[in-house]
Design an enzyme around this catalytic site. Structure first.
Site, PDB file in Angstrom:
ATOM      1  N   CYS A   1      42.680  40.041  -8.460  1.00 23.55           N
ATOM      2  CA  CYS A   1      41.313  39.429  -7.207  1.00 23.55           C
ATOM      3  C   CYS A   1      42.196  37.964  -7.592  1.00 23.55           C
ATOM      4  O   CYS A   1      42.421  37.386  -7.907  1.00 23.55           O
ATOM      5  CB  CYS A   1      39.920  39.494  -8.055  1.00 23.55           C
ATOM      6  SG  CYS A   1      38.981  38.534  -6.540  1.00 23.55           S
TER       7      CYS A   1
ATOM      8  N   CYS B   1      34.255  42.326  -2.352  1.00 20.05           N
ATOM      9  CA  CYS B   1      35.436  41.175  -2.529  1.00 20.05           C
ATOM     10  C   CYS B   1      35.804  40.829  -1.209  1.00 20.05           C
ATOM     11  O   CYS B   1      37.109  41.482  -0.981  1.00 20.05           O
ATOM     12  CB  CYS B   1      35.960  41.164  -4.344  1.00 20.05           C
ATOM     13  SG  CYS B   1      36.874  39.496  -4.023  1.00 20.05           S
TER      14      CYS B   1
ATOM     15  N   TYR C   1      -7.476   2.043   5.621  1.00 20.70           N
ATOM     16  CA  TYR C   1      -6.420   0.705   5.645  1.00 20.70           C
ATOM     17  C   TYR C   1      -5.694  -0.460   7.012  1.00 20.70           C
ATOM     18  O   TYR C   1      -5.199  -1.674   6.472  1.00 20.70           O
ATOM     19  CB  TYR C   1      -4.663   0.793   4.923  1.00 20.70           C
ATOM     20  CG  TYR C   1      -3.840   2.217   5.862  1.00 20.70           C
ATOM     21  CD1 TYR C   1      -3.877   1.776   7.619  1.00 20.70           C
ATOM     22  CD2 TYR C   1      -4.558   3.137   5.355  1.00 20.70           C
ATOM     23  CE1 TYR C   1      -3.435   3.015   8.009  1.00 20.70           C
ATOM     24  CE2 TYR C   1      -3.696   4.256   6.450  1.00 20.70           C
ATOM     25  CZ  TYR C   1      -3.263   4.046   7.515  1.00 20.70           C
ATOM     26  OH  TYR C   1      -2.483   4.996   8.582  1.00 20.70           O
TER      27      TYR C   1
ATOM     28  N   CYS D   1      39.842  40.319  -2.046  1.00 22.50           N
ATOM     29  CA  CYS D   1      40.942  41.077  -2.729  1.00 22.50           C
ATOM     30  C   CYS D   1      39.903  42.767  -2.467  1.00 22.50           C
ATOM     31  O   CYS D   1      40.910  43.196  -2.269  1.00 22.50           O
ATOM     32  CB  CYS D   1      41.233  41.464  -3.966  1.00 22.50           C
ATOM     33  SG  CYS D   1      39.626  42.122  -5.331  1.00 22.50           S
TER      34      CYS D   1
ATOM     35  N   GLU E   1       1.106  -1.122  -0.275  1.00 25.96           N
ATOM     36  CA  GLU E   1       0.336   0.273  -0.020  1.00 25.96           C
ATOM     37  C   GLU E   1       0.520   1.527   0.483  1.00 25.96           C
ATOM     38  O   GLU E   1       1.581   1.277   0.662  1.00 25.96           O
ATOM     39  CB  GLU E   1      -0.716   0.200   1.368  1.00 25.96           C
ATOM     40  CG  GLU E   1      -1.312  -0.997   1.884  1.00 25.96           C
ATOM     41  CD  GLU E   1      -2.538  -1.552   2.603  1.00 25.96           C
ATOM     42  OE1 GLU E   1      -1.781  -0.410   3.698  1.00 25.96           O
ATOM     43  OE2 GLU E   1      -3.094  -1.971   3.125  1.00 25.96           O
TER      44      GLU E   1
ATOM     45  N   ASP F   1       1.289  10.326   3.064  1.00 24.61           N
ATOM     46  CA  ASP F   1       1.947  10.905   4.408  1.00 24.61           C
ATOM     47  C   ASP F   1       0.812  12.255   4.685  1.00 24.61           C
ATOM     48  O   ASP F   1       0.866  13.401   4.563  1.00 24.61           O
ATOM     49  CB  ASP F   1       2.969  11.924   3.538  1.00 24.61           C
ATOM     50  CG  ASP F   1       4.318  12.422   5.339  1.00 24.61           C
ATOM     51  OD1 ASP F   1       3.747  12.449   5.738  1.00 24.61           O
ATOM     52  OD2 ASP F   1       5.101  13.592   4.790  1.00 24.61           O
TER      53      ASP F   1
ATOM     54  N   LYS G   1       2.767   4.158   1.012  1.00 21.55           N
ATOM     55  CA  LYS G   1       2.480   5.182   2.974  1.00 21.55           C
ATOM     56  C   LYS G   1       1.756   6.569   2.423  1.00 21.55           C
ATOM     57  O   LYS G   1       2.610   7.226   2.509  1.00 21.55           O
ATOM     58  CB  LYS G   1       4.007   5.106   3.489  1.00 21.55           C
ATOM     59  CG  LYS G   1       3.295   5.676   4.894  1.00 21.55           C
ATOM     60  CD  LYS G   1       5.066   4.863   4.860  1.00 21.55           C
ATOM     61  CE  LYS G   1       5.182   5.383   6.545  1.00 21.55           C
ATOM     62  NZ  LYS G   1       4.905   6.466   7.505  1.00 21.55           N
TER      63      LYS G   1
ATOM     64  N   CYS H   1      32.905  40.753  -8.920  1.00 21.88           N
ATOM     65  CA  CYS H   1      33.894  41.151  -7.950  1.00 21.88           C
ATOM     66  C   CYS H   1      35.162  41.420  -9.897  1.00 21.88           C
ATOM     67  O   CYS H   1      35.640  41.407 -10.740  1.00 21.88           O
ATOM     68  CB  CYS H   1      35.251  40.577  -7.653  1.00 21.88           C
ATOM     69  SG  CYS H   1      36.432  41.097  -7.544  1.00 21.88           S
TER      70      CYS H   1
ATOM     71  N   LYS I   1      11.074   3.210   2.603  1.00 29.70           N
ATOM     72  CA  LYS I   1      11.196   4.488   2.200  1.00 29.70           C
ATOM     73  C   LYS I   1      11.637   4.830   1.358  1.00 29.70           C
ATOM     74  O   LYS I   1      12.788   4.643   1.141  1.00 29.70           O
ATOM     75  CB  LYS I   1      11.806   5.456   3.702  1.00 29.70           C
ATOM     76  CG  LYS I   1      11.138   5.194   5.076  1.00 29.70           C
ATOM     77  CD  LYS I   1      10.286   6.098   4.883  1.00 29.70           C
ATOM     78  CE  LYS I   1       9.247   5.861   6.629  1.00 29.70           C
ATOM     79  NZ  LYS I   1      10.170   6.807   7.753  1.00 29.70           N
TER      80      LYS I   1
HETATM   81  S1  IVH Z   1      -0.872   0.547   9.059  1.00 30.62           S
HETATM   82  C1  IVH Z   1       0.443  -1.690  12.159  1.00 30.62           C
HETATM   83  N1  IVH Z   1      -1.143   1.290   5.999  1.00 30.62           N
HETATM   84  O1  IVH Z   1       2.822   5.357   8.917  1.00 30.62           O
HETATM   85  C2  IVH Z   1       0.303  -1.232  11.014  1.00 30.62           C
HETATM   86  N2  IVH Z   1       0.617   2.817   8.021  1.00 30.62           N
HETATM   87  O2  IVH Z   1       4.687   4.725   9.854  1.00 30.62           O
HETATM   88  C3  IVH Z   1       0.161   0.471  11.152  1.00 30.62           C
HETATM   89  N3  IVH Z   1       0.557   5.409   7.490  1.00 30.62           N
HETATM   90  O3  IVH Z   1       0.925   5.989  11.691  1.00 30.62           O
HETATM   91  C4  IVH Z   1       0.391   1.265  10.133  1.00 30.62           C
HETATM   92  N4  IVH Z   1       0.047   5.073   5.616  1.00 30.62           N
HETATM   93  O4  IVH Z   1      -0.018   7.046  10.241  1.00 30.62           O
HETATM   94  C5  IVH Z   1      -0.054   1.664   7.339  1.00 30.62           C
HETATM   95  N5  IVH Z   1      -1.181   1.700   3.889  1.00 30.62           N
HETATM   96  C6  IVH Z   1      -1.002   2.889   5.033  1.00 30.62           C
HETATM   97  C7  IVH Z   1       0.047   3.869   5.781  1.00 30.62           C
HETATM   98  C8  IVH Z   1      -0.102   3.652   7.021  1.00 30.62           C
HETATM   99  C9  IVH Z   1       0.478   5.611   6.069  1.00 30.62           C
HETATM  100  C10 IVH Z   1       1.359   5.951   8.624  1.00 30.62           C
HETATM  101  C11 IVH Z   1       0.581   5.705   9.458  1.00 30.62           C
HETATM  102  C12 IVH Z   1       1.287   4.917  10.639  1.00 30.62           C
HETATM  103  C13 IVH Z   1       2.725   5.305   9.888  1.00 30.62           C
HETATM  104  C14 IVH Z   1       3.499   4.550  10.337  1.00 30.62           C
END
Ligand code: IVH
Length: 672
Positions: free
Chosen positions: A432, A408, A226, A411, A114, A118, A116, A426, A314
């Site tokens: 220089c 400068c 999720y 110089c 999935e 932000d 992640k 300069c 990451k």
């Molecule tokens: S699962 C037990 N799924 O990432 C699993 N987290 O670094 C718990 N986050 O606190 C999290 N997208 O805020 C999960 N597809 C995703 C996510 C996700 C973003 C964030 C979430 C969590 C943090 C952990």
């Protein structure tokens, strides 16, 4: 129809539109139609307040401001995730899970990937299908009660759809602001004269932690779900099962979710998203990798605050925050003054960065970068890192705007900035020391005269002692004068003088490049050398003739022309001390590649790029820096990016280094 029925009908219809829009991404009503239904419902509810239900869509518009948020203890802690930063880390994560499960390493584990997101982690509690409470993650154990604010997010169902709803269930996900909504929110704040949000994540956090939920409502937050916390009455059999159920209940789930048979599939998927993620309208900071099977998840359990069955990959950050410790100025070869930010070292996409260019005064003023500021820096490709913006919320009190010095630093000459130009210079090009130093460093560098044993420090010493005041002085150095210098001995002096005597004879291309004529890079120098063949002929060239040279554009031609007009004495001096620039190495010795044009890109492993380009020229071909319809071949090493893509789009053959090597006449590589 009686008011109660109409209200129920309107609620149902608006909910249907919400699900179509937020869960299925297929709107079933225009904004105007939606608003009309909402207005009708609001009017009816105003007349019959006793008919307002907590799950009515009108409850999303925001309630009366609260004084403070209550706190919510999560019935099950909200965990965080361990991190992976490379393919090896992912394979190790997979192997560790298998070891823990006592599984044969050769057997595959199934995963769900999935994005992640932000944003901000949120938790929603539903009792018998009705949304009763919403909270922030807080420290994982206790969060803040933001029920009223969460109700304003239209993607969050106030009532779940479907049968056999659990008695109580906690649903977890991420609330975020899209890039477009972020821009809108900042525009509004700017108009009001309020400080703008630094990024969508801060804006989402600021919006959710509003005591006045009407403000939250105006920000159009989104959310994807999720995970679950405590659940009474339903347990998923796998992550895929959970995501499907969430959809059925009416929760938005991220569409870019995929299941893989093993970790190698996961790795391929993650690498495929490196660039793709940048095209999304919201921020992601990685990919969450979850073992699909719920039985295995339970068996793996958790270690400290993170599950053993999930990890976050990451992507290397191209932008990071750090602090400007100082601003210094550098004097370039042409006298251009470049301000540099001296930074608290930070890792950007895996490379430590301690300095970033601030370009010029206009850029400093535009971004209002000050000493002590926390800034966002970025590194793109191989370019010098730059400061993107200042994190104003972290500015220290008492900071003052930065202005370039008036004199400068090398110089002491008064700096000048010609009208209409961005660059401050300069003007003392002859005297220089800083300019002389950078000019000399360039002159002796590997692709210019290639003089070994003359590093920056040695040159500084030669300049300071007065032994060298220009290029030509290098070739009249005498042993007796060198010996008194610090860190200089007989042997070093002999070596240096020997090297200088040998490199006095050079190619015209190297000399032209080394002279540091504005706009003349290696390719331009090679083009000029190849075209004119000798310094004498070049000196006699008209502007028009210069413009006809391959790899020399109009601006460069003018620059070379101007330089030649004013540099007669300098060239004479060089010739007088014995510098010879004949026998141009770039002059073609064969017509093997005649009419063919090559572009080398990526990290070449077998060839040095300069040598490969020189080779192409020696064989009568052209080496260019950019891909166009005129390009015959692109030779791509690992990591080749946009040039490779352009070649593909123009159907230009892309060669590996080996394929290129096979095109060379027999024996070429040995005699090189
Ligand atoms: S699962 C037990 N799924 O990432 C699993 N987290 O670094 C718990 N986050 O606190 C999290 N997208 O805020 C999960 N597809 C995703 C996510 C996700 C973003 C964030 C979430 C969590 C943090 C952990």
């Amino acid at each position: 129809m009686n008011p109660a029925d109409r209200i129920a009908q309107l609620c149902a219809e608006l909910q249907r539109h919400n699900i179509a829009y937020y869960v299925h991404d297929q709107p079933t009503a225009s904004d105007a139609e939606y608003d009309a239904l909402m207005q009708e419902l609001l009017a009816l509810e105003a007349t019959y307040p006793e008919l307002i239900t907590p799950e009515s869509p009108t409850q999303r518009v925001g309630a009366t401001p609260a004084d403070a948020f209550g706190s919510v203890t999560h019935r099950r802690p909200m965990l965080s995730l361990g991190n992976c930063f490379s393919e090896e880390d992912l394979r190790e994560f997979d192997a560790r899970a298998k070891r823990h499960l006592g599984m044969d390493e050769a057997l595959p584990l199934e995963y769900v990937c999935e994005l992640k997101l932000d944003g901000l982690s949120i938790s929603l509690t539903y009792e018998n299908g009705t949304f009763v409470r919403g909270a922030t993650r807080g420290d994982g154990a206790t969060g803040e009660d933001i029920t009223q604010n969460l109700k304003t997010i239209r993607g969050i169902p106030l009532k779940l759809t479907g049968e056999n709803l659990p008695e109580r269930i906690e649903i977890r996900g991420e609330a975020f602001l899209s890039h477009s909504e972020f821009k809108k929110a900042n525009m509004v704040r700017e108009e009001k004269g309020e400080a703008t949000f630094a990024n969508p994540r801060n804006a989402a956090a600021g919006s959710l932690r509003q005591l006045d939920s009407k403000i939250t409502a105006s920000r159009r937050l989104r959310a994807y779900f999720y995970a679950i916390g405590e659940s009474l009455g339903w347990e998923p059999t796998s992550q895929s099962d959970l995501l499907e159920k969430l959809q059925n209940w009416g929760f938005p789930t991220n569409p870019h979710t995929e299941k893989f048979e093993n970790i190698e599939g996961v790795i391929g998927h993650i690498s495929g998203w490196t660039e793709k993620k940048n095209a999304l309208d919201y921020d992601t900071d990685g990919m969450v990798v979850k073992i699909d099977d719920a039985v295995l998840q339970r068996e793996l359990g958790q270690v400290s605050r993170a599950p053993r069955w999930a990890t976050a990959f990451k992507y290397p950050a191209l932008q990071v925050e750090t602090v400007v410790e100082d601003i210094r100025v550098q004097v370039g070869r042409t006298g251009a003054i470049t301000p540099l930010a001296v930074l608290t070292p930070a890792s950007v996409a895996g490379v430590m960065v301690a300095r970033a260019t601030l370009h010029n005064q206009d850029e400093i003023t535009r971004k209002d970068v000050r000493i002590g500021d926390t800034v966002t820096i970025q590194r793109a490709g191989e370019v010098i890192p730059e400061v993107v913006s200042v994190v104003l919320s972290k500015r220290l009190p008492g900071s003052v705007p930065y202005f370039l010095p008036e004199t400068c630093p090398s110089c002491g000459s008064a700096l000048v900035r010609p009208e209409g130009e961005a660059v401050t210079r300069c003007p003392s090009s002859e005297t220089c020391p800083a300019q002389l130093q950078t000019r000399l460093e360039h002159f002796v560098s590997r692709n210019a005269l290639n003089i070994d044993g003359l590093g920056g420090e040695r040159l500084a010493q030669l300049i300071e002692s007065g032994l060298v005041t220009g290029f030509a002085d290098l070739f009249t150095l005498e042993k007796e004068k060198l010996l008194p210098l610090e860190r200089m001995g007989e042997k070093l002096a002999d070596n240096l003088l020997g090297e200088l005597a040998q490199k006095k004879k050079t190619s015209l291309a190297r000399l032209l490049f080394g002279l540091g004529i504005r706009h003349v890079g290696e390719r331009g120098a090679a083009g000029l050398a190849q075209h004119f063949g000798s310094l004498e002929k070049l000196q006699g060239a008209t502007l028009e003739q210069l413009g006809q040279v391959q790899d020399v554009g109009g601006v460069t031609a003018q620059s070379v022309f101007d330089w030649l007009q004013s540099s007669g004495p300098l060239l004479e001096k060089l010739l007088a001390v014995g510098v010879e620039a004949e026998g141009d190495e770039a002059a073609p010795t064969s017509d093997h590649f005649s009419g063919k044009s090559f572009v080398f890109t990526g990290a070449l492993e077998k060839f040095n790029r300069d040598d490969a380009e020189a080779l192409v020229r020696r064989l009568g071909g052209r080496a260019s820096g950019s891909v166009s319809k005129q390009t015959s071949y692109v030779v791509a090493g690992p990591g080749a990016g946009s040039k490779r893509e352009k070649a593909e789009s123009l159907s230009i053959p892309i060669l590996t280094e080996d394929e290129f090597a096979r095109m060379l006449p027999e024996g070429t590589l040995e005699v090189k």
